[in-house]
Scaffold this motif. Structure first.
Motif, short mmCIF file in Angstrom:
data_model
loop_
_atom_site.label_atom_id
_atom_site.label_comp_id
_atom_site.label_asym_id
_atom_site.label_seq_id
_atom_site.Cartn_x
_atom_site.Cartn_y
_atom_site.Cartn_z
N UNK A 8 0.81 -1.22 0.00
CA UNK A 8 0.00 0.00 0.00
C UNK A 8 0.85 1.27 0.00
N UNK A 9 2.18 1.11 0.04
CA UNK A 9 3.07 2.26 -0.01
C UNK A 9 3.33 2.92 1.33
N UNK A 10 2.85 2.32 2.40
CA UNK A 10 3.07 2.92 3.73
C UNK A 10 4.44 2.59 4.30
N UNK A 11 5.05 1.53 3.78
CA UNK A 11 6.38 1.13 4.21
C UNK A 11 7.21 0.71 3.01
N UNK A 12 8.54 0.81 3.15
CA UNK A 12 9.44 0.33 2.12
C UNK A 12 9.66 -1.17 2.28
N UNK A 13 10.01 -1.88 1.20
CA UNK A 13 10.23 -3.32 1.30
C UNK A 13 11.28 -3.71 2.35
N UNK A 14 12.32 -2.86 2.52
CA UNK A 14 13.39 -3.15 3.47
C UNK A 14 12.89 -3.17 4.92
N UNK A 15 11.74 -2.57 5.15
CA UNK A 15 11.17 -2.54 6.49
C UNK A 15 10.88 -3.96 7.00
N UNK A 16 10.58 -4.88 6.10
CA UNK A 16 10.29 -6.27 6.50
C UNK A 16 11.49 -6.86 7.23
N UNK A 17 12.70 -6.57 6.77
CA UNK A 17 13.90 -7.06 7.44
C UNK A 17 14.02 -6.45 8.83
N UNK A 18 13.66 -5.18 8.96
CA UNK A 18 13.68 -4.53 10.27
C UNK A 18 12.71 -5.20 11.23
N UNK A 19 11.55 -5.58 10.71
CA UNK A 19 10.54 -6.26 11.53
C UNK A 19 11.08 -7.60 12.03
N UNK A 20 11.69 -8.37 11.13
CA UNK A 20 12.25 -9.66 11.52
C UNK A 20 13.29 -9.47 12.62
N UNK A 21 14.18 -8.51 12.44
CA UNK A 21 15.27 -8.27 13.38
C UNK A 21 14.76 -7.82 14.74
N UNK A 22 13.65 -7.12 14.78
CA UNK A 22 13.12 -6.58 16.03
C UNK A 22 12.69 -7.66 17.02
N UNK A 23 12.21 -8.80 16.52
CA UNK A 23 11.71 -9.88 17.39
C UNK A 23 10.68 -9.34 18.39
N UNK A 24 9.80 -8.50 17.88
CA UNK A 24 8.78 -7.86 18.71
C UNK A 24 7.51 -7.72 17.88
N UNK A 25 6.43 -8.31 18.34
CA UNK A 25 5.17 -8.29 17.59
C UNK A 25 4.71 -6.86 17.29
N UNK A 26 5.05 -5.91 18.14
CA UNK A 26 4.63 -4.53 17.94
C UNK A 26 5.32 -3.87 16.75
#
Length: 275
Positions: free
Chosen positions: A230-248
């Motif tokens: 939807x354009x609200x996040x960049x594709x690279x953000x997915x890697x940041x989510x994985x690294x965070x190990x936090x559901x939030x």
């Protein structure tokens, strides 16, 4: 009854395993696993099998689906007696068509060795999530798709999804309460996007295969990828989510109705088709 003969609920020595491939419309169920006072897939299947086999059964599934999630190929294993393994496929199909409710269907029956488990012997599981976009909501496929309305950039979603492949800690994509004190590393083998059509209606199909999945993992992955599409996040953000190990850190959990359990992989030769 002769002396020493088994009574109605006294099982004989088990000689092998029955494996049933089931499909179901998850809309009317509170998930697969049995829960007191709730209608579940396992509860309906258990009732049908116990009626047919005339004994209590020990039921194991390849993967527990949440409330509202559908299945094309859910595998269930049941330890079986010699005479039960001799039941022909045609008889199984007739019996289960009569005993199962309309929203569950038996697709195929297999035999496996004694001790086989539909869950623990599974090598990979595949899910597909379907999303419809556009001004008009889907009509004939509305029960199996998520109507997102806004257009989605599938190429961006594909790029984001590429970060999921491999072995990672997927704690960010797991329901928080179910991750406490449990391992959250999983291996995602493959991801893909396709544009599909059914009954004249088009949708985006996201398919993911992994060795196993955490509670709500696929739906949270989809919700996260939609943020990218939807354009609200960049594709690279997915890697940041994985690294965070936090559901939030991840996106919202996508609705259950768009998710379907598509297949399970077992070792070659593990299952033999019932004649």
């Amino acid at each position: 009854m002769r002396v020493g003969a088994p009574s109605y609920f006294e099982p004989e020595v088990l000689d092998g395993t029955l494996v049933l491939r089931l499909g179901y419309d998850g809309a009317g169920f509170s998930g697969f696993a049995e829960q007191p006072g709730l209608r579940t897939v396992a509860g309906e299947v258990r009732c049908a099998l116990e009626t047919f086999l005339r004994r209590p059964i020990d039921l194991t599934c390849a993967g527990r689906t949440d409330a509202g999630v559908h299945a094309i190929a859910q595998y269930v294993s049941v330890p079986a007696h010699h005479d039960e393994l001799a039941i022909e496929h045609r008889r199984w199909m007739r019996a289960m068509a009569a005993l199962l409710p309309d929203d569950i269907a038996l697709g195929r029956v297999f035999h496996a060795s004694s001790g086989f488990s539909a869950r623990f012997d599974a090598r990979a599981r595949t899910y597909t999530y379907r999303i419809a976009t556009g001004d008009a909501p889907p009509l004939l496929t509305r029960k199996v798709t998520w109507w997102h309305r806004l257009p989605l950039d599938v190429e961006a979603m594909e790029c984001g999804a590429s970060y999921l492949v491999g072995e990672h800690d997927f704690k960010s994509f797991c329901k928080m309460s179910s991750a406490i004190g449990k391992p959250t590393c999983r291996n995602v083998i493959e991801v893909s996007f396709e544009r599909e059509g059914a009954l004249g209606e088009e949708h985006i199909a996201f398919t993911i295969t992994g060795n196993a999945f955490l509670h709500s993992m696929v739906r949270t992955i989809v919700g996260t990828l939609v943020e990218v599409g939807a354009g609200r996040r960049d594709p690279e953000w997915v890697l940041e989510v994985i690294t965070a190990c936090d559901r939030r850190a991840a996106g919202p959990t996508a609705p259950a109705r768009g998710l379907c359990f598509m297949d399970v992989a077992y070792d070659d030769g593990a299952l033999t088709a019932c004649p």
